[in-house]
Design a protein around this motif. Structure first.
Motif, PDB file in Angstrom:
ATOM      1  N   ASP A   1      43.422  56.376  44.203  1.00 13.38           N
ATOM      2  CA  ASP A   1      42.683  55.134  43.980  1.00 13.38           C
ATOM      3  C   ASP A   1      41.963  55.135  42.634  1.00 13.38           C
ATOM      4  OD1 ASP A   1      43.578  54.434  46.432  1.00 13.38           O
ATOM      5  OD2 ASP A   1      41.623  54.344  47.425  1.00 13.38           O
ATOM      6  N   GLY A   2      41.368  56.262  42.268  1.00 16.65           N
ATOM      7  CA  GLY A   2      40.632  56.336  41.005  1.00 16.65           C
ATOM      8  C   GLY A   2      41.527  56.125  39.801  1.00 16.65           C
ATOM      9  N   GLU A   3      42.753  56.640  39.894  1.00 22.80           N
ATOM     10  CA  GLU A   3      43.689  56.458  38.789  1.00 22.80           C
ATOM     11  C   GLU A   3      44.100  54.995  38.666  1.00 22.80           C
ATOM     12  OE1 GLU A   3      46.387  60.335  38.382  1.00 22.80           O
ATOM     13  OE2 GLU A   3      46.332  59.601  40.447  1.00 22.80           O
ATOM     14  N   LEU A   4      44.294  54.330  39.796  1.00 26.02           N
ATOM     15  CA  LEU A   4      44.649  52.909  39.762  1.00 26.02           C
ATOM     16  C   LEU A   4      43.495  52.072  39.231  1.00 26.02           C
ATOM     17  CD1 LEU A   4      46.480  52.669  43.207  1.00 26.02           C
ATOM     18  CD2 LEU A   4      47.537  52.668  40.956  1.00 26.02           C
ATOM     19  N   ASP A   5      42.265  52.464  39.572  1.00 29.30           N
ATOM     20  CA  ASP A   5      41.101  51.716  39.092  1.00 29.30           C
ATOM     21  C   ASP A   5      40.954  51.788  37.580  1.00 29.30           C
ATOM     22  OD1 ASP A   5      40.372  50.865  41.613  1.00 29.30           O
ATOM     23  OD2 ASP A   5      39.037  52.575  41.985  1.00 29.30           O
ATOM     24  N   SER A   6      41.482  52.827  36.962  1.00 34.22           N
ATOM     25  CA  SER A   6      41.341  52.988  35.515  1.00 34.22           C
ATOM     26  C   SER A   6      42.477  52.347  34.730  1.00 34.22           C
ATOM     27  CB  SER A   6      41.271  54.479  35.159  1.00 34.22           C
ATOM     28  OG  SER A   6      42.495  55.127  35.468  1.00 34.22           O
ATOM     29  N   MET A   7      43.491  51.835  35.437  1.00 30.68           N
ATOM     30  CA  MET A   7      44.644  51.236  34.752  1.00 30.68           C
ATOM     31  C   MET A   7      44.339  49.824  34.269  1.00 30.68           C
ATOM     32  SD  MET A   7      48.060  52.335  36.877  1.00 30.68           S
ATOM     33  CE  MET A   7      48.530  54.060  37.058  1.00 30.68           C
ATOM     34  N   LYS A   8      44.935  49.475  33.141  1.00 29.30           N
ATOM     35  CA  LYS A   8      44.826  48.133  32.598  1.00 29.30           C
ATOM     36  C   LYS A   8      45.876  47.216  33.237  1.00 29.30           C
ATOM     37  CE  LYS A   8      41.657  49.436  29.658  1.00 29.30           C
ATOM     38  NZ  LYS A   8      40.252  49.007  29.837  1.00 29.30           N
TER      39      LYS A   8
ATOM     40  N   ASN B   1      54.666  43.497  45.518  1.00 27.29           N
ATOM     41  CA  ASN B   1      54.167  42.160  45.208  1.00 27.29           C
ATOM     42  C   ASN B   1      52.646  42.227  45.056  1.00 27.29           C
ATOM     43  OD1 ASN B   1      53.648  39.477  44.896  1.00 27.29           O
ATOM     44  ND2 ASN B   1      54.255  38.870  46.970  1.00 27.29           N
ATOM     45  N   GLY B   2      52.203  42.310  43.794  1.00 25.67           N
ATOM     46  CA  GLY B   2      50.775  42.461  43.541  1.00 25.67           C
ATOM     47  C   GLY B   2      50.096  41.206  43.062  1.00 25.67           C
ATOM     48  N   GLY B   3      50.791  40.079  43.071  1.00 27.91           N
ATOM     49  CA  GLY B   3      50.174  38.852  42.579  1.00 27.91           C
ATOM     50  C   GLY B   3      50.027  38.866  41.069  1.00 27.91           C
ATOM     51  N   HIS B   4      49.040  38.109  40.556  1.00 24.64           N
ATOM     52  CA  HIS B   4      48.915  37.912  39.114  1.00 24.64           C
ATOM     53  C   HIS B   4      47.619  38.444  38.522  1.00 24.64           C
ATOM     54  CE1 HIS B   4      51.712  34.240  39.823  1.00 24.64           C
ATOM     55  NE2 HIS B   4      52.377  35.365  39.785  1.00 24.64           N
ATOM     56  N   THR B   5      46.712  38.946  39.358  1.00 23.72           N
ATOM     57  CA  THR B   5      45.426  39.407  38.839  1.00 23.72           C
ATOM     58  C   THR B   5      45.302  40.912  38.961  1.00 23.72           C
ATOM     59  OG1 THR B   5      44.191  39.237  40.924  1.00 23.72           O
ATOM     60  CG2 THR B   5      44.393  37.219  39.589  1.00 23.72           C
ATOM     61  N   VAL B   6      44.379  41.474  38.190  1.00 20.71           N
ATOM     62  CA  VAL B   6      44.143  42.914  38.228  1.00 20.71           C
ATOM     63  C   VAL B   6      43.736  43.349  39.629  1.00 20.71           C
ATOM     64  CG1 VAL B   6      42.622  44.734  37.383  1.00 20.71           C
ATOM     65  CG2 VAL B   6      43.571  43.085  35.775  1.00 20.71           C
ATOM     66  N   GLY B   7      42.835  42.572  40.256  1.00 22.75           N
ATOM     67  CA  GLY B   7      42.329  42.947  41.579  1.00 22.75           C
ATOM     68  C   GLY B   7      43.411  42.981  42.641  1.00 22.75           C
ATOM     69  N   THR B   8      44.267  41.961  42.673  1.00 21.39           N
ATOM     70  CA  THR B   8      45.313  41.927  43.704  1.00 21.39           C
ATOM     71  C   THR B   8      46.371  42.999  43.468  1.00 21.39           C
ATOM     72  OG1 THR B   8      46.513  40.223  42.450  1.00 21.39           O
ATOM     73  CG2 THR B   8      44.973  39.470  44.142  1.00 21.39           C
ATOM     74  N   MET B   9      46.668  43.293  42.208  1.00 21.40           N
ATOM     75  CA  MET B   9      47.651  44.343  41.918  1.00 21.40           C
ATOM     76  C   MET B   9      47.122  45.708  42.325  1.00 21.40           C
ATOM     77  SD  MET B   9      49.621  43.279  38.385  1.00 21.40           S
ATOM     78  CE  MET B   9      48.196  42.745  37.436  1.00 21.40           C
ATOM     79  N   ARG B  10      45.841  45.986  42.027  1.00 20.66           N
ATOM     80  CA  ARG B  10      45.256  47.275  42.431  1.00 20.66           C
ATOM     81  C   ARG B  10      45.258  47.424  43.947  1.00 20.66           C
ATOM     82  NH1 ARG B  10      40.347  47.120  38.075  1.00 20.66           N
ATOM     83  NH2 ARG B  10      41.436  48.180  36.364  1.00 20.66           N
ATOM     84  N   ALA B  11      44.870  46.345  44.645  1.00 21.41           N
ATOM     85  CA  ALA B  11      44.818  46.403  46.108  1.00 21.41           C
ATOM     86  C   ALA B  11      46.203  46.647  46.691  1.00 21.41           C
ATOM     87  CB  ALA B  11      44.229  45.107  46.658  1.00 21.41           C
TER      88      ALA B  11
ATOM     89  N   ALA C   1      35.756  38.680  32.884  1.00 20.20           N
ATOM     90  CA  ALA C   1      36.092  39.825  32.038  1.00 20.20           C
ATOM     91  C   ALA C   1      37.261  40.614  32.618  1.00 20.20           C
ATOM     92  CB  ALA C   1      34.869  40.724  31.860  1.00 20.20           C
ATOM     93  N   SER C   2      37.332  40.711  33.954  1.00 19.56           N
ATOM     94  CA  SER C   2      38.403  41.510  34.570  1.00 19.56           C
ATOM     95  C   SER C   2      39.772  40.882  34.360  1.00 19.56           C
ATOM     96  CB  SER C   2      38.137  41.673  36.071  1.00 19.56           C
ATOM     97  OG  SER C   2      38.156  40.405  36.707  1.00 19.56           O
ATOM     98  N   ASP C   3      39.813  39.546  34.156  1.00 19.33           N
ATOM     99  CA  ASP C   3      41.096  38.885  33.920  1.00 19.33           C
ATOM    100  C   ASP C   3      41.718  39.299  32.613  1.00 19.33           C
ATOM    101  OD1 ASP C   3      41.067  37.406  36.286  1.00 19.33           O
ATOM    102  OD2 ASP C   3      39.807  35.859  35.379  1.00 19.33           O
ATOM    103  N   ASP C   4      40.911  39.753  31.667  1.00 21.21           N
ATOM    104  CA  ASP C   4      41.418  40.115  30.339  1.00 21.21           C
ATOM    105  C   ASP C   4      41.624  41.616  30.197  1.00 21.21           C
ATOM    106  OD1 ASP C   4      41.423  37.483  29.432  1.00 21.21           O
ATOM    107  OD2 ASP C   4      39.282  37.574  28.967  1.00 21.21           O
ATOM    108  N   MET C   5      41.431  42.356  31.281  1.00 20.82           N
ATOM    109  CA  MET C   5      41.592  43.819  31.206  1.00 20.82           C
ATOM    110  C   MET C   5      43.060  44.190  31.155  1.00 20.82           C
ATOM    111  SD  MET C   5      38.652  45.114  33.873  1.00 20.82           S
ATOM    112  CE  MET C   5      39.101  46.820  33.612  1.00 20.82           C
TER     113      MET C   5
END
Length: 433
Positions: free
Chosen positions: A12-19, A33-43, A429-433
């Motif tokens: 999980d920590g490695e995924l949290d650090s990914m752009k 299928n992670g959707g289009h946002t950083v949050g949904t892809m990480r989840a 800000a997270s959308d531009d990560m």
């Protein structure tokens, strides 16, 4: 940055650090299928790895034994558009070449006008990782002394090139003085020249402007043409117009962003022919090919003026066919009586297309996008008023490089009527990560 390894198990920590680009690449490789946002892809990826799903069987990109040594980095890269290829800018090509020679499986290119692109070498494709539907295009590597094939190979296929033949002792002059090449998202000011654009010679007689007529054809939203136009539009949003950023922030309002809601292709054979003749005339005296590069520009005007512009393009003040009988001013770095003004960025034209009032969220306007030939342009460092065109140049550039003042009307050819929708910018800000 190196692409994520789909055969590895990520914590999980490695995924949290990914752009965002890394997450998108990993989702694609694992068919998640992670959707289009950083949050949904990480989840989605965390759920994938916690479920004990097997790693991807997809092999890593193998290093082509024919890849050159470091000392032989002389290849350049191209991307495919509408069946033909065009060069990446030299700095972008160098980034791709360095990753290719190093044996990397992929490389993420520097952001280009808020668009992010990832190059993958196993399938030789470029992916836009910023805008759904995450469009892919074929790419290829060519040497500096090769003939380029005119058709695209199937994905992953090897590409072979024949040596460039030596020219004959005498080569007759070409009948065409213009050259067509498609647009690149990494070169925002380039513009595609379609196969129906006429060619011309410098001594050819231009058809009379009075004979011009035009038709408009809607561009289907689910089409290659619309997607390419959308990329060009996004690439020409400067994003710092005070009406939509600083003034709204002062009022505690969110900035405004813009989307291309629709487009209509302008067909005008007379203006297209006059544009081709102007290009041929410029080519006959030009010593620098860069000065013949086609660019795009924009103009906003009262809605009632759009048909006139589509028919005769922009005309200098007091031109016999110009319906405008009065002017607010005579220009800031060139007189309106001897040239025309256009904007290099679309967002600086919206107010003029909306009766001199800045757009509010939810409002729309229509602007015109042109093909243009700025040619040799003289930068005017400060506003000087209604000066005459500078001898030896084809245009003036404004102090802030936001506008061109073109000396000849046929340096323009109206290309599309674009419908623009203003939206409140709700990005975080997270959308531009």
């Amino acid at each position: 940055m190196p692409a994520p390894d789909p055969s590895k198990h990520y914590e999980d920590g490695e995924l949290d650090s990914m752009k965002k680009g890394e997450l998108l690449s990993l989702c694609d490789a694992l068919s998640v299928n992670g959707g289009h946002t950083v949050g949904t892809m990480r989840a989605a990826l965390k759920e994938h790895f916690s479920s004990g799903a097997p790693p991807s069987k997809k092999p890593k990109a193998s290093i082509d034994p024919k890849r050159p040594k470091d000392a032989d980095i002389d290849g350049k890269w191209q991307w495919q558009c509408s069946g033909s290829f065009t060069d990446y800018p030299s700095d972008t090509s160098a980034i791709i070449e360095e990753a290719y020679v190093a044996g990397k499986g992929s490389v993420q290119l520097p952001p280009q006008r808020n668009q992010t692109y990832v190059i993958t070498f196993d399938d030789m494709q470029q992916t836009n990782t910023s805008v759904p539907p995450y469009k892919k295009r074929l790419i290829r590597r060519v040497g500096v002394d090769t003939n380029l094939p005119t058709s695209a190979p199937p994905p992953g296929a090897a590409i072979h090139y024949k040596p460039k033949p030596k020219p004959p002792a005498f080569a007759p002059p070409s009948s065409s003085t213009s050259e067509s090449r498609p647009a690149s998202p990494h070169s925002p000011s380039s513009h595609k020249v379609g196969p129906n654009i006429p060619t011309a010679s410098a001594d050819e007689l231009a058809p009379p402007l009075e004979s011009a007529t035009f038709t408009l054809t809607p561009v289907e939203k689910d089409s290659e043409e619309f997607w390419e136009l959308e990329e060009q539009f996004n690439a020409h949003l400067q994003g710092r117009n005070e009406d939509y950023v600083s003034k709204r922030l002062e009022k505690k309002q969110k900035p405004i962003s813009f989307v291309m809601k629709g487009a209509e292709k302008i067909h005008n054979s007379v203006l297209e022919k006059r544009f081709a003749i102007r290009k041929a005339k410029m080519a006959a005296v030009c010593t620098n090919k860069q000065e013949l590069r086609e660019r795009v520009c924009f103009h906003g005007s009262h809605p009632k003026n759009l048909p006139s512009i589509c028919k005769t393009s922009l005309l200098r003040f007091k031109h016999p066919l110009n319906p405008c009988k009065a002017q607010v001013d005579d220009g800031y770095f060139g007189t309106n009586k001897k040239g025309v003004y256009v904007s290099r960025y679309a967002d600086y034209t919206f107010k003029y297309a909306n009766r001199i009032v800045a757009l509010e969220p939810g409002e729309t306007c229509k602007i015109i996008m042109f093909r243009t030939l700025p040619g040799r342009s003289k930068h005017i460092p400060k506003l000087v008023g209604a000066i005459d065109p500078t001898e030896g140049y084809d245009s003036h550039s404004s102090p802030s490089f936001l506008e061109w003042y073109l000396f000849n009307e046929d340096q323009l050819c109206p290309d599309y009527v674009i419908t623009v929708l203003a939206k409140e910018d709700t990005r975080t800000a997270s959308d531009d990560m």
